[in-house]
Motif scaffolding. Structure first.
Motif, PDB file in Angstrom:
ATOM      1  N   GLY A   1     -10.601   0.394 -27.124  1.00 26.95           N
ATOM      2  CA  GLY A   1     -10.970   1.630 -26.375  1.00 26.95           C
ATOM      3  C   GLY A   1      -9.708   2.631 -26.081  1.00 26.95           C
ATOM      4  O   GLY A   1      -8.412   2.385 -25.781  1.00 26.95           O
ATOM      5  N   GLY A   2      -9.820   3.971 -26.421  1.00 28.30           N
ATOM      6  CA  GLY A   2      -8.970   5.017 -26.173  1.00 28.30           C
ATOM      7  C   GLY A   2      -7.536   4.968 -27.108  1.00 28.30           C
ATOM      8  O   GLY A   2      -6.790   5.557 -26.673  1.00 28.30           O
ATOM      9  N   GLN A   3      -7.714   4.259 -28.200  1.00 22.33           N
ATOM     10  CA  GLN A   3      -6.489   4.083 -29.066  1.00 22.33           C
ATOM     11  C   GLN A   3      -6.485   4.854 -30.501  1.00 22.33           C
ATOM     12  O   GLN A   3      -5.608   4.661 -31.200  1.00 22.33           O
ATOM     13  N   PHE A   4      -7.561   5.639 -30.625  1.00 24.55           N
ATOM     14  CA  PHE A   4      -7.441   6.635 -31.509  1.00 24.55           C
ATOM     15  C   PHE A   4      -7.481   7.941 -31.627  1.00 24.55           C
ATOM     16  O   PHE A   4      -8.427   8.456 -30.921  1.00 24.55           O
ATOM     17  N   GLN A   5      -6.341   8.773 -32.093  1.00 23.68           N
ATOM     18  CA  GLN A   5      -6.426  10.297 -31.748  1.00 23.68           C
ATOM     19  C   GLN A   5      -6.870  10.712 -33.302  1.00 23.68           C
ATOM     20  O   GLN A   5      -6.092  10.553 -34.102  1.00 23.68           O
ATOM     21  N   ALA A   6      -7.856  11.502 -32.931  1.00 23.15           N
ATOM     22  CA  ALA A   6      -8.242  12.104 -34.294  1.00 23.15           C
ATOM     23  C   ALA A   6      -8.049  13.718 -34.116  1.00 23.15           C
ATOM     24  O   ALA A   6      -8.241  14.334 -33.173  1.00 23.15           O
ATOM     25  N   VAL A   7      -7.660  14.249 -35.193  1.00 21.59           N
ATOM     26  CA  VAL A   7      -7.206  15.594 -35.459  1.00 21.59           C
ATOM     27  C   VAL A   7      -7.971  15.991 -36.846  1.00 21.59           C
ATOM     28  O   VAL A   7      -7.600  15.545 -37.894  1.00 21.59           O
ATOM     29  N   TYR A   8      -9.231  16.683 -36.725  1.00 22.05           N
ATOM     30  CA  TYR A   8      -9.711  17.127 -38.139  1.00 22.05           C
ATOM     31  C   TYR A   8     -10.360  18.504 -37.737  1.00 22.05           C
ATOM     32  O   TYR A   8     -10.731  18.897 -36.872  1.00 22.05           O
ATOM     33  N   ARG A   9     -10.687  19.070 -39.077  1.00 18.42           N
ATOM     34  CA  ARG A   9     -11.478  20.302 -39.212  1.00 18.42           C
ATOM     35  C   ARG A   9     -12.599  19.837 -40.110  1.00 18.42           C
ATOM     36  O   ARG A   9     -12.459  19.335 -41.222  1.00 18.42           O
ATOM     37  N   ALA A  10     -13.920  20.502 -39.671  1.00 17.19           N
ATOM     38  CA  ALA A  10     -14.883  20.231 -40.598  1.00 17.19           C
ATOM     39  C   ALA A  10     -15.750  21.655 -40.641  1.00 17.19           C
ATOM     40  O   ALA A  10     -15.712  22.347 -39.698  1.00 17.19           O
ATOM     41  N   THR A  11     -16.522  21.833 -41.739  1.00 21.44           N
ATOM     42  CA  THR A  11     -17.145  23.358 -41.617  1.00 21.44           C
ATOM     43  C   THR A  11     -18.615  22.929 -40.866  1.00 21.44           C
ATOM     44  O   THR A  11     -18.859  21.957 -40.622  1.00 21.44           O
ATOM     45  N   GLN A  12     -18.892  24.201 -40.631  1.00 18.25           N
ATOM     46  CA  GLN A  12     -20.130  24.138 -39.566  1.00 18.25           C
ATOM     47  C   GLN A  12     -21.032  25.125 -40.281  1.00 18.25           C
ATOM     48  O   GLN A  12     -20.858  26.397 -40.133  1.00 18.25           O
ATOM     49  N   GLY A  13     -22.129  24.972 -40.476  1.00 21.03           N
ATOM     50  CA  GLY A  13     -23.386  25.894 -40.795  1.00 21.03           C
ATOM     51  C   GLY A  13     -23.123  26.708 -41.973  1.00 21.03           C
ATOM     52  O   GLY A  13     -22.527  26.017 -43.117  1.00 21.03           O
ATOM     53  N   SER A  14     -23.682  27.739 -42.239  1.00 22.54           N
ATOM     54  CA  SER A  14     -23.971  28.490 -43.400  1.00 22.54           C
ATOM     55  C   SER A  14     -22.555  29.000 -43.861  1.00 22.54           C
ATOM     56  O   SER A  14     -22.755  29.604 -45.149  1.00 22.54           O
ATOM     57  N   ASN A  15     -21.548  29.304 -43.262  1.00 25.33           N
ATOM     58  CA  ASN A  15     -20.425  29.856 -43.789  1.00 25.33           C
ATOM     59  C   ASN A  15     -19.287  29.061 -44.078  1.00 25.33           C
ATOM     60  O   ASN A  15     -19.722  27.984 -44.090  1.00 25.33           O
ATOM     61  N   GLY A  16     -18.238  29.496 -44.389  1.00 26.86           N
ATOM     62  CA  GLY A  16     -17.058  28.703 -44.956  1.00 26.86           C
ATOM     63  C   GLY A  16     -16.123  28.251 -43.614  1.00 26.86           C
ATOM     64  O   GLY A  16     -14.987  27.478 -43.990  1.00 26.86           O
ATOM     65  N   SER A  17     -16.344  28.440 -42.661  1.00 30.72           N
ATOM     66  CA  SER A  17     -15.390  28.412 -41.417  1.00 30.72           C
ATOM     67  C   SER A  17     -15.128  27.112 -40.899  1.00 30.72           C
ATOM     68  O   SER A  17     -16.174  26.211 -41.206  1.00 30.72           O
TER      69      SER A  17
END
Lengths: 230, 217
Positions: free
Chosen positions: B113-129
């Motif tokens: 419980g509560g021991q994993f800190q995730a930092v990530y970036r993922a694309t979203q939808g039809s653009n490249g952002s």
């Protein structure tokens, strides 16, 4: 003569010759020297990497210079995970005549220096093109930190570093699985102006990926290192 | 203590050019040998909550060895024992099955419980952002897209097992799928007192999972 003090020796793979070592192995009878061997010391123990009592044998990478083979030259297989095929050419086209086997993963890293600008990574697997069999999607910078996206279905594996005509001196890493049915790949590349992340599929599951293929895109002095990783 | 004097090694097939360097103790395998692929697909895995047992077998003991796992389903038990203060890597693929690839790994087959800190970036939808995600969860997690599509995924995870005394356990992930998604991220296991003893359970949408694990350092 080499003598090993062995507290426990794991299995010797009788097919491959691979040795699974367990627990600590310490080399002894090493001549005294700067790294050990004096009174009260454990001679040679620092010559092997030890963590938690487990020693990893220091296998040497075996880099095989494949040069700049022609399109019809012999194929060579990577036979161990610590073997590397190295290719080089003064030009822009490089035939990667490394045969691949099913149900495996391979990875190569390339660099290129000089030559024409505009890096559009192209790999023709098996040195051929297959109409509309490669569905690629990739994300690339377009000035500043923003990314654009492109989805394409083409006859080659293709990742544009930038949707434009600039960028030289690229470096990239391409990783792929060979199927035998579903064949996937990922790409991470960059050059002096751009950055790209890509993913794709060879959608014809009946094809066999026989050898890595041909790199054929802008940029001279290509170098490429291929290894099998799974 | 057993003392074994080794001057020559050979396989049952009579391959005897396995060199032992008398000065360094290095063992060099000859060309022409097959990679060591340890197929671990046939374990009778119970899945989530599986305790450490002898079925883990030996760890990856040299850099020329790979553990290979496969399943026709969505959950894959990566029953490879890991050592402290070491680097490992796995690459997986998945084909078919339910859509929406949210990468999940339960290290040791458990939640914490509560021991994993995730930092990530993922694309979203039809653009490249790329969109940002910073999360604290009870397992390793990387969403490929903040939505419900995406299939036929491929990903790579590099894992550091920590040293238990301040060097944290952490991982780095790069994954993508055909939902026009890509995810790039980092995750840290913040509790130093827990050992990462085996890789864990992959369980997320997408069938026919394949996974290759090797030790990097």
């Amino acid at each position: 003569m080499s003598t090993l003090q062995v507290s426990r020796l794991g299995a010797l793979n009788t097919d491959s010759g691979g040795i699974l070592l367990s627990d600590r192995i310490q080399q002894v009878q090493e001549p005294p020297g700067p790294l050990g061997g004096g009174a009260g010391q454990n001679p040679g123990v620092n010559r092997l990497s030890a963590y938690d009592g487990v020693v990893i044998p220091n296998l040497r990478l075996n880099v095989i210079n494949r040069g700049d083979p022609a399109a019809g030259d012999a194929l060579v297989e990577l036979r161990t995970f610590d073997q590397v095929h190295y290719y080089q050419t003064a030009g822009a086209v490089l035939n990667l005549r490394t045969s691949v086997v099913p149900n495996a993963i391979y990875e190569f890293t390339y660099t290129s220096s000089g030559g024409a600008a505009n890096i559009d990574f192209v790999l023709n697997p098996n040195g051929a093109s297959y109409s509309n069999e490669f569905r690629d999607q990739y994300y690339y910078t377009v000035g500043g930190g923003g990314f654009s996206r492109t989805d394409q279905t083409l006859s080659t594996i293709y990742f544009d570093h930038l949707a434009g005509g600039t960028g030289v001196s690229p470096m990239g890493t391409f990783r792929f699985t060979t199927g035998p049915t579903n064949k996937y790949y990922t790409y991470k590349g960059s050059d002096n102006e751009n950055l790209v992340f890509g993913y794709g599929r060879w959608t014809n599951n009946s094809r066999t990926w026989d050898f890595v293929g041909q790199l054929n895109f802008n940029g001279d002095n290509k170098r490429c290192w291929i290894r099998r990783i799974g | 203590m057993t003392t074994l004097k080794v001057t020559n090694l050979q396989t049952s097939a009579g391959v005897s050019n396995i060199a032992i360097n008398a000065n360094t103790g290095e063992v060099t395998l000859p060309n022409g040998l097959e990679p060591i692929i340890n197929d671990r697909s046939n374990l009778n895995a119970a899945g989530y909550g599986r305790a450490y047992t002898d079925e883990l077998g030996p760890p990856l003991m040299n850099f020329n060895e790979v553990h290979y796992y496969e399943t026709p389903g969505a959950s894959l038990l990566l029953y490879t024992r890991m050592l402290r203060d070491a680097f490992y890597e796995f690459t997986y693929t998945s084909s078919g099955g339910a859509e929406n690839t949210d990468f999940v790994l339960y290290p040791n087959g458990l939640t914490y419980g509560g021991q994993f800190q995730a930092v990530y970036r993922a694309t979203q939808g039809s653009n490249g952002s790329f969109d940002e995600a910073n999360q604290t969860l009870n397992h390793f997690y990387f969403d490929h897209q903040f939505g419900g599509d995406g299939n036929n995924s491929m990903g790579q995870m590099i894992m550091y097992t920590g040293n238990g005394t301040g060097a944290d356990k952490m991982c780095f992930y790069f994954g993508a799928d055909d939902g026009t998604n890509v995810s790039y991220g980092f995750n840290r296991w913040t509790n130093d007192s827990v050992e990462w003893t085996w890789v864990g359970l992959l369980t997320f949408n997408g069938d026919n999972k394949r996974c290759w694990i090797r030790r990097l350092g």
